[in-house]
Structures are given as structure tokens and as C-alpha cells.
Scaffold this motif. Structure first.
Motif, mmCIF file in Angstrom:
data_model
loop_
_atom_site.group_PDB
_atom_site.id
_atom_site.type_symbol
_atom_site.label_atom_id
_atom_site.label_comp_id
_atom_site.label_asym_id
_atom_site.label_seq_id
_atom_site.Cartn_x
_atom_site.Cartn_y
_atom_site.Cartn_z
ATOM 1 N N LYS A 31 0.813 -1.395 -0.036
ATOM 2 C CA LYS A 31 -0.026 -0.187 0.063
ATOM 3 C C LYS A 31 0.731 1.336 0.072
ATOM 4 C CE LYS A 31 -4.008 -2.346 1.826
ATOM 5 N NZ LYS A 31 -3.145 -3.790 1.698
ATOM 6 N N ILE A 32 1.832 1.145 -0.562
ATOM 7 C CA ILE A 32 2.705 2.577 -0.873
ATOM 8 C C ILE A 32 2.887 2.567 -2.461
ATOM 9 C CG2 ILE A 32 5.151 3.561 -0.653
ATOM 10 C CD1 ILE A 32 5.812 1.625 1.730
ATOM 11 N N LEU A 33 2.260 3.699 -2.729
ATOM 12 C CA LEU A 33 2.017 3.810 -4.014
ATOM 13 C C LEU A 33 3.024 5.017 -4.931
ATOM 14 C CD1 LEU A 33 -1.793 4.153 -4.406
ATOM 15 C CD2 LEU A 33 -0.432 2.135 -4.705
ATOM 16 N N THR A 34 3.492 5.762 -4.158
ATOM 17 C CA THR A 34 4.278 6.740 -4.377
ATOM 18 C C THR A 34 5.135 7.480 -3.418
ATOM 19 O OG1 THR A 34 4.475 9.013 -6.033
ATOM 20 C CG2 THR A 34 2.738 8.801 -4.655
ATOM 21 N N GLY A 37 8.708 5.537 -2.502
ATOM 22 C CA GLY A 37 8.630 4.213 -2.070
ATOM 23 C C GLY A 37 9.697 3.206 -2.357
ATOM 24 N N PRO A 38 9.669 2.030 -1.863
ATOM 25 C CA PRO A 38 10.762 0.889 -1.956
ATOM 26 C C PRO A 38 11.070 0.573 -3.428
ATOM 27 C CG PRO A 38 8.980 0.126 -0.491
ATOM 28 C CD PRO A 38 8.640 1.571 -0.996
ATOM 29 N N PHE A 39 10.362 0.577 -4.320
ATOM 30 C CA PHE A 39 10.542 0.293 -5.543
ATOM 31 C C PHE A 39 11.493 1.485 -6.318
ATOM 32 C CE2 PHE A 39 7.361 -3.121 -6.388
ATOM 33 C CZ PHE A 39 7.996 -4.219 -6.159
ATOM 34 N N HIS A 40 10.830 2.581 -6.021
ATOM 35 C CA HIS A 40 11.816 3.685 -6.233
ATOM 36 C C HIS A 40 13.140 3.785 -5.906
ATOM 37 C CE1 HIS A 40 12.620 8.178 -6.281
ATOM 38 N NE2 HIS A 40 11.660 8.412 -7.190
ATOM 39 N N THR A 60 9.461 12.201 -12.839
ATOM 40 C CA THR A 60 8.205 11.365 -13.707
ATOM 41 C C THR A 60 8.231 11.736 -15.146
ATOM 42 O OG1 THR A 60 5.849 11.996 -13.547
ATOM 43 C CG2 THR A 60 7.088 14.019 -13.959
ATOM 44 N N ASN A 61 9.315 12.593 -15.716
ATOM 45 C CA ASN A 61 9.689 12.243 -17.218
ATOM 46 C C ASN A 61 10.911 13.089 -17.624
ATOM 47 O OD1 ASN A 61 8.817 15.206 -17.766
ATOM 48 N ND2 ASN A 61 6.884 14.517 -17.321
ATOM 49 N N GLY A 62 11.260 13.013 -18.825
ATOM 50 C CA GLY A 62 12.625 13.620 -19.024
ATOM 51 C C GLY A 62 12.291 15.306 -18.958
ATOM 52 N N THR A 63 11.412 15.941 -19.468
ATOM 53 C CA THR A 63 10.983 17.261 -19.424
ATOM 54 C C THR A 63 11.106 17.961 -18.006
ATOM 55 O OG1 THR A 63 9.697 16.994 -21.548
ATOM 56 C CG2 THR A 63 9.533 19.142 -20.314
ATOM 57 N N ILE A 64 10.584 17.353 -17.123
ATOM 58 C CA ILE A 64 10.497 17.705 -15.656
ATOM 59 C C ILE A 64 11.757 17.552 -15.197
ATOM 60 C CG2 ILE A 64 9.759 17.376 -13.381
ATOM 61 C CD1 ILE A 64 7.365 18.812 -14.898
ATOM 62 N N LYS A 229 7.693 13.368 -9.049
ATOM 63 C CA LYS A 229 7.975 12.015 -8.442
ATOM 64 C C LYS A 229 7.564 10.781 -9.615
ATOM 65 C CE LYS A 229 5.904 13.773 -4.836
ATOM 66 N NZ LYS A 229 4.512 13.070 -4.842
ATOM 67 N N LEU A 230 8.415 9.940 -9.553
ATOM 68 C CA LEU A 230 7.824 8.723 -10.335
ATOM 69 C C LEU A 230 7.301 7.866 -9.148
ATOM 70 C CD1 LEU A 230 8.670 7.483 -13.379
ATOM 71 C CD2 LEU A 230 10.091 5.701 -11.938
ATOM 72 N N ASN A 231 6.105 7.268 -9.622
ATOM 73 C CA ASN A 231 5.367 6.386 -8.848
ATOM 74 C C ASN A 231 5.630 4.858 -8.757
ATOM 75 O OD1 ASN A 231 3.940 4.672 -10.836
ATOM 76 N ND2 ASN A 231 2.905 6.595 -11.470
ATOM 77 N N GLU A 232 5.205 3.833 -7.800
ATOM 78 C CA GLU A 232 5.762 2.861 -7.664
ATOM 79 C C GLU A 232 5.252 1.818 -8.534
ATOM 80 O OE1 GLU A 232 8.259 3.198 -5.208
ATOM 81 O OE2 GLU A 232 7.495 1.351 -4.299
ATOM 82 N N VAL A 233 4.175 2.130 -9.509
ATOM 83 C CA VAL A 233 3.976 1.084 -10.416
ATOM 84 C C VAL A 233 4.864 1.155 -11.674
ATOM 85 C CG1 VAL A 233 2.169 0.710 -12.110
ATOM 86 C CG2 VAL A 233 1.508 1.182 -9.865
ATOM 87 N N GLN A 234 5.228 2.652 -11.964
ATOM 88 C CA GLN A 234 6.218 2.720 -13.084
ATOM 89 C C GLN A 234 7.684 2.198 -12.619
ATOM 90 O OE1 GLN A 234 4.095 6.686 -13.907
ATOM 91 N NE2 GLN A 234 5.730 6.520 -15.635
ATOM 92 N N ALA A 235 8.086 2.514 -11.332
ATOM 93 C CA ALA A 235 9.043 2.071 -10.799
ATOM 94 C C ALA A 235 9.236 0.671 -10.892
ATOM 95 C CB ALA A 235 9.520 2.713 -9.629
#
Ligand code: PLP
Length: 372
Positions: A31-34, A37-40, A60-64, A229-235
Motif C-alpha cells: 500500500k505504498i504507491l508513490t 517508495g521501496p521500488f523507487h 516523472t518524465n524527461g522534461t520535468i 515524483k515517479l510512482n511505484e507502479v512505474q518504478a
């Protein structure tokens, strides 16, 4: 022909669905989404190790990531950059209230020409933002010499340069900061995503604050940061992709070699020279269509489309020709003759690991059929 026979310039790599589902279950349990978090954290470590860099901050992306990199170094005034890139390079300057100053490129590498960088320096210049176009290294030594001489920062837009080795180290280790994009179209992807590579822990910490609204702790905001921030699902997706990326680059290398062999003898077609002292990532397959070829670049582009081969004109038009830039003194055509010429000649051919030999042959045949 059915749409299955469409061949695009790229196609994203995907991890095995079962593997991804397994990691999603872990996220559901934790239940850690962003918010780092651990995957990040795991992905930041794994990427730094894989790439051979000291510190890396996910965004979260290359532009940011580009926007944040400029803020991390407190860049002001004028920044010298290339007109021959994806538009996000220059946009990151405008988002920071900086003035882009375009300098011309070298016709062999398509990267900023160091002599033209030096000629563009004014008292207001504080930084250089070169692009390793197609993953081919800029003249990093000459650029560093200029930066040292004039006291400028160097922030590389390394969106194309994942995994490229140069002069015995990662290409990402040159300059003050390097920025990666992990967009779906890139060699390595997290669907959307990006990163800043930096040499020291203190800068990494500043970037980590900036990508979290500027929070240094629960009650302290150190700057007007952004939500980057990049989220856990994408990490998690990125961790799985990392297992495949070496094989993906190896397959790209085979495809690139076959194009080089098949197109070498055609009059009026030129491939960019392979960079020396470099292990490339074959992220793009740029082809220059020049005098001597029976068709112009745009006619070849159309002819390929008619045969369901969707090449891309990266990079056309020049950034300096876009409405928000074309009024700048440095954007005037007389200042950028080489970039203008290259933008009129270039066509990027399909290259991605899933491209089959038969599909590649179709691309080659479609080009060769124009010669008859
Ligand atoms: C893809 C790309 C970007 C932007 O990256 P995003 O992750 O799509 O925001 C910036 N610069 C260059 C040269 C790129 O190719």
C-alpha cells in the motif's frame, strides 16, 4: 495490407505481463504507491549501478527532469543550446525564465559545434545545454574546456544516451548534470519517466527536494519545487525493463549493422559515422538523403509511408523555427546553416528490438526501389 504490416520508427519494449503482475501484488500488499517508495529507491540504486554513475534521481518524465536540473544548479540569464533536438530541450529553458541562445551543429555528429558555442558566449551566459543527439557523444572534452574557461555549467540533455559508454566511462558522467528520458519511445522506458544523473550526494538531495514541491522536511520548503515524483507502479515496470535492456541494445546493434551494410552503396544516402571510442546504444537510425539520390527527403518519406513504413523526420522543423523561438536573434537562419541543412536531409528509419528481419528487409527494399 492490414495494419499489422505497418512498420513504425519504434515500438516500446514491454516486460513480461506475469512478472509485472507479481510486482503489482507486492505494491497492493505494501500500500505504498508513490513518494519515494521501496521500488523507487530500488530502481534508483539499480540504474546507478547499471549505468555506472554515482547518483541518480528518478523523475516523472524527461522534461520535468530538464526543468529541475536547471533549478538544481540555479541557472540564470542565457543558456547556449542546440536547435537540432526535440522541442523539450528549449522548452525547459523557457519554463525557467531563461533565454535560449541557439548555436549551430557539427554536420558529422549533429551535436553542438564547440567553436560555435564559444562564439555565442556573452556576459549573461551561465550554462550550456548540449544534446547527445541519437546517443552520439558531444565533443565532451572541448565543451568542458569552454565551460572551465568561462565559468559555465554544463547540463547534458542525454535523453537518447541511455547506456552509452564513451572514453572508458558512462557518457552520463560528463558535465555537471545529465538528464535521461524513460519515455515509451526510448531505448529504456518506464512508460513515462526520466532521471537526473549527478556526481554528488548533496546535489542529489537538492534534486530530491525540488521534485517533491521543495520540501526539505515536514515544515521546511526550500524552493518552489514541482511534483516530479515517479510512482511505484512505474518504478516496478522499470525494474523489470532493466533486466531486458542489454539484450534489447544488442538486437538494435544487429539491426543497425544490417542497415549499414544494405544502404552503404546507395548514391545520395549517407549514414552518420560511428563515433570513436564509444559503445553506442543504437537508439536511432538516422539516414541523410542528399543530392545524388533520385528523391528528396520528403518524397522518400512519403514513398515509404505508401508502403506502410513510417519513418520520422527527427529533427524537423528546427526548434529555432518554432513560433516561440523564431524571434530570437540566435534563431535566425543565417546563424544556423548546418542545422538547417541537416534538418532538411534527415530521416530516421525503424529500429527496435522486435523489428523482424523480414520487416527490416521491407524497409530496405522500399528504399532501394526508389533507386531504379
Ligand atoms: C524524449 C526527449 C525529451 C523529453 O523527454 P520526456 O520524457 O518525453 O519528457 C527531451 N529531450 C530529448 C532530446 C528527447 O528526445
Amino acid at each position: 495490407m492490414s495494419s499489422d504490416s505497418n512498420i513504425y520508427v519504434t515500438q516500446p519494449n514491454l516486460p513480461k505481463l506475469e512478472d509485472f503482475v507479481d510486482l503489482l501484488k507486492v505494491i497492493w500488499d505494501r500500500k505504498i504507491l508513490t513518494n519515494g517508495g521501496p521500488f523507487h529507491q530500488q530502481l534508483e540504486q539499480a540504474l546507478a549501478e547499471h549505468l555506472g554513475v554515482r547518483h541518480l534521481a528518478l523523475l516523472t518524465n524527461g522534461t520535468i527532469a530538464l526543468v529541475t536540473a536547471l533549478q538544481a544548479l540555479r541557472i540564470q540569464g542565457e543558456v547556449i543550446t542546440t536547435p537540432y533536438s526535440f522541442v523539450a530541450t528549449a522548452h525547459s529553458l523557457l519554463w525557467n525564465g531563461l533565454e535560449p541562445v541557439f548555436a549551430d551543429i557539427d554536420p558529422h555528429t549533429c551535436n553542438l559545434d564547440p567553436e560555435r558555442i564559444e562564439a555565442a558566449i556573452t556576459p549573461r551566459t551561465t550554462a550550456i545545454m548540449p544534446v547527445h543527439c541519437y546517443g552520439n557523444p558531444c565533443d565532451v572534452q572541448a565543451i568542458q574546456r569552454i565551460a572551465d574557461t568561462y565559468g559555465l555549467k554544463v547540463i547534458y540533455d542525454a535523453a537518447h544516451a541511455f547506456g552509452v559508454q564513451h572514453r572508458g566511462t558512462s557518457l552520463l558522467n560528463f558535465g555537471d548534470l545529465s538528464v535521461l528520458s524513460f519515455h515509451a519511445t526510448k531505448v529504456y522506458n518506464t512508460i513515462e519517466g526520466g532521471a537526473i544523473v549527478c556526481p554528488d550526494a548533496k546535489t542529489k538531495q537538492r534534486i530530491d527536494f525540488l521534485k517533491n514541491f521543495g520540501f526539505a522536511d515536514e515544515v521546511t520548503v526550500m524552493a518552489p519545487g514541482i511534483n516530479g515524483k515517479l510512482n511505484e507502479v512505474q518504478a516496478a515496470f522499470g525494474l523489470l525493463q532493466l533486466r531486458e535492456v542489454d539484450a534489447a541494445i544488442a538486437r538494435r546493434s544487429e539491426i543497425a549493422a544490417r542497415y549499414r551494410e544494405a544502404l552503404a552503396d546507395i548514391e545520395g544516402l549517407a549514414l552518420l559515422p560511428l563515433p570513436s571510442d564509444t559503445t553506442p546504444n543504437h537508439s536511432y537510425m538516422p539516414l541523410r538523403v542528399q543530392a545524388g539520390f533520385p528523391l528528396g527527403r520528403d518524397a522518400l518519406y512519403q514513398r515509404l509511408r505508401e508502403q506502410q513504413v513510417f519513418s520520422r523526420r527527427y529533427f524537423y522543423p528546427l526548434i529555432s523555427d518554432m513560433p516561440m523561438y523564431r524571434g530570437l536573434a540566435s534563431a535566425q537562419p543565417a546563424n544556423l546553416p548546418v542545422a538547417r541543412q541537416v534538418a532538411a536531409e534527415i530521416l530516421c528509419l525503424p529500429i527496435y528490438p522486435a523489428l523482424t528481419d523480414a520487416q527490416q528487409q521491407r524497409v530496405i527494399d522500399a528504399i532501394r526501389s526508389c533507386c531504379r
